[in-house]
Design a protein around this motif. Structure first.
Motif, PDB file in Angstrom:
ATOM      1  N   THR A   1       0.831  -1.199   0.000  1.00 53.34           N
ATOM      2  CA  THR A   1       0.000   0.000   0.000  1.00 53.34           C
ATOM      3  C   THR A   1       0.866   1.250   0.000  1.00 53.34           C
ATOM      4  OG1 THR A   1      -1.695  -1.190   1.208  1.00 53.34           O
ATOM      5  CG2 THR A   1      -1.848   1.187   1.233  1.00 53.34           C
TER       6      THR A   1
ATOM      7  N   ARG B   1       2.326   1.743  -3.401  1.00 50.19           N
ATOM      8  CA  ARG B   1       1.245   2.135  -4.317  1.00 50.19           C
ATOM      9  C   ARG B   1       0.973   3.632  -4.193  1.00 50.19           C
ATOM     10  NH1 ARG B   1      -4.073   0.381  -2.258  1.00 50.19           N
ATOM     11  NH2 ARG B   1      -3.755   2.315  -1.137  1.00 50.19           N
ATOM     12  N   ASP B   2       0.847   4.082  -2.971  1.00 46.29           N
ATOM     13  CA  ASP B   2       0.558   5.497  -2.737  1.00 46.29           C
ATOM     14  C   ASP B   2       1.725   6.381  -3.174  1.00 46.29           C
ATOM     15  OD1 ASP B   2      -1.840   4.615  -1.763  1.00 46.29           O
ATOM     16  OD2 ASP B   2      -1.310   4.921   0.349  1.00 46.29           O
TER      17      ASP B   2
ATOM     18  N   ALA C   1       1.726   6.585  -6.950  1.00 47.36           N
ATOM     19  CA  ALA C   1       0.588   7.376  -7.441  1.00 47.36           C
ATOM     20  C   ALA C   1       0.997   8.824  -7.683  1.00 47.36           C
ATOM     21  CB  ALA C   1      -0.568   7.312  -6.452  1.00 47.36           C
ATOM     22  N   GLU C   2       2.116   9.250  -7.085  1.00 45.61           N
ATOM     23  CA  GLU C   2       2.619  10.617  -7.249  1.00 45.61           C
ATOM     24  C   GLU C   2       3.747  10.691  -8.276  1.00 45.61           C
ATOM     25  OE1 GLU C   2       0.931  12.943  -5.738  1.00 45.61           O
ATOM     26  OE2 GLU C   2      -0.258  11.413  -4.729  1.00 45.61           O
TER      27      GLU C   2
ATOM     28  N   ARG D   1       1.525   6.301 -13.164  1.00 40.67           N
ATOM     29  CA  ARG D   1       0.273   6.642 -12.479  1.00 40.67           C
ATOM     30  C   ARG D   1      -0.899   5.842 -13.046  1.00 40.67           C
ATOM     31  NH1 ARG D   1       2.314  11.650 -13.720  1.00 40.67           N
ATOM     32  NH2 ARG D   1       0.489  12.140 -15.011  1.00 40.67           N
TER      33      ARG D   1
ATOM     34  N   THR E   1      -6.555  -0.343  -5.823  1.00 40.18           N
ATOM     35  CA  THR E   1      -6.442   1.106  -5.671  1.00 40.18           C
ATOM     36  C   THR E   1      -7.783   1.650  -5.197  1.00 40.18           C
ATOM     37  OG1 THR E   1      -4.738   1.287  -7.372  1.00 40.18           O
ATOM     38  CG2 THR E   1      -5.996   3.282  -6.888  1.00 40.18           C
TER      39      THR E   1
ATOM     40  N   ASP F   1     -11.215   6.697  -4.488  1.00 45.31           N
ATOM     41  CA  ASP F   1     -10.897   8.123  -4.445  1.00 45.31           C
ATOM     42  C   ASP F   1      -9.532   8.412  -5.061  1.00 45.31           C
ATOM     43  OD1 ASP F   1      -9.810   6.781  -2.192  1.00 45.31           O
ATOM     44  OD2 ASP F   1      -9.617   8.659  -1.100  1.00 45.31           O
ATOM     45  N   LEU F   2      -8.560   7.525  -4.835  1.00 48.01           N
ATOM     46  CA  LEU F   2      -7.239   7.693  -5.446  1.00 48.01           C
ATOM     47  C   LEU F   2      -7.347   7.496  -6.953  1.00 48.01           C
ATOM     48  CD1 LEU F   2      -4.194   8.083  -5.410  1.00 48.01           C
ATOM     49  CD2 LEU F   2      -3.963   5.667  -4.735  1.00 48.01           C
ATOM     50  N   ARG F   3      -8.077   6.462  -7.388  1.00 53.99           N
ATOM     51  CA  ARG F   3      -8.253   6.214  -8.820  1.00 53.99           C
ATOM     52  C   ARG F   3      -8.881   7.430  -9.498  1.00 53.99           C
ATOM     53  NH1 ARG F   3     -10.758   1.772  -8.572  1.00 53.99           N
ATOM     54  NH2 ARG F   3      -8.940   0.485  -8.963  1.00 53.99           N
TER      55      ARG F   3
ATOM     56  N   ARG G   1      -8.795  10.530  -8.571  1.00 55.85           N
ATOM     57  CA  ARG G   1      -7.820  11.632  -8.611  1.00 55.85           C
ATOM     58  C   ARG G   1      -6.808  11.425  -9.732  1.00 55.85           C
ATOM     59  NH1 ARG G   1      -2.905  12.418  -6.286  1.00 55.85           N
ATOM     60  NH2 ARG G   1      -3.095  10.643  -4.886  1.00 55.85           N
ATOM     61  N   LEU G   2      -6.357  10.186  -9.893  1.00 55.79           N
ATOM     62  CA  LEU G   2      -5.396   9.891 -10.954  1.00 55.79           C
ATOM     63  C   LEU G   2      -6.031  10.064 -12.330  1.00 55.79           C
ATOM     64  CD1 LEU G   2      -3.686   6.773  -9.378  1.00 55.79           C
ATOM     65  CD2 LEU G   2      -2.664   9.028  -9.695  1.00 55.79           C
TER      66      LEU G   2
END
Length: 103
Positions: A39, A42-43, A46-47, A54, A63, A66-68, A70-71
């Motif tokens: 995790t 992964r996070d 993501a940046e 990404r 994932t 909410d992260l998906r 945003r990406l």
């Protein structure tokens, strides 16, 4: 990989993945797609500055929605990858909204 939250990821690995120490984005993309990715990594990925890294994170089944979202929002609007990821994110968003409306 140890701790599922990724807290045991050595600083050297973090620096390698997010700096020019490993300029090969294909390596970072492969790490992002690895099924045993923690995790924390992964996070972190993501940046990543590389869109394909990404995207690999956004395409993972683990994932968070909410992260998906945003990406996906950061992708080029006409990108076929963005369109595919939006098609996945929309039902997830609708289900979340449906759950929040329950008495």
């Amino acid at each position: 990989m140890g701790d599922p939250a990724g807290r045991d990821v050595p600083d050297a690995v973090r620096r390698m993945l997010l700096t020019d120490t490993d300029p090969d984005s294909d390596v970072r993309e492969a790490v992002a797609a690895h099924p045993d990715l923690t995790t924390g990594l992964r996070d972190l990925l993501a940046e990543d500055p590389d869109m394909f890294v990404r995207n690999a994170i956004a395409a993972r089944t683990d994932t968070p929605a909410d992260l998906r979202e945003r990406l996906v929002a950061g992708l080029e609007p006409d990108s076929p990858v963005a369109e595919r990821l939006r098609s996945v994110a929309a039902p997830v968003r609708a289900l979340r909204e449906q759950r929040s409306c329950r008495p």
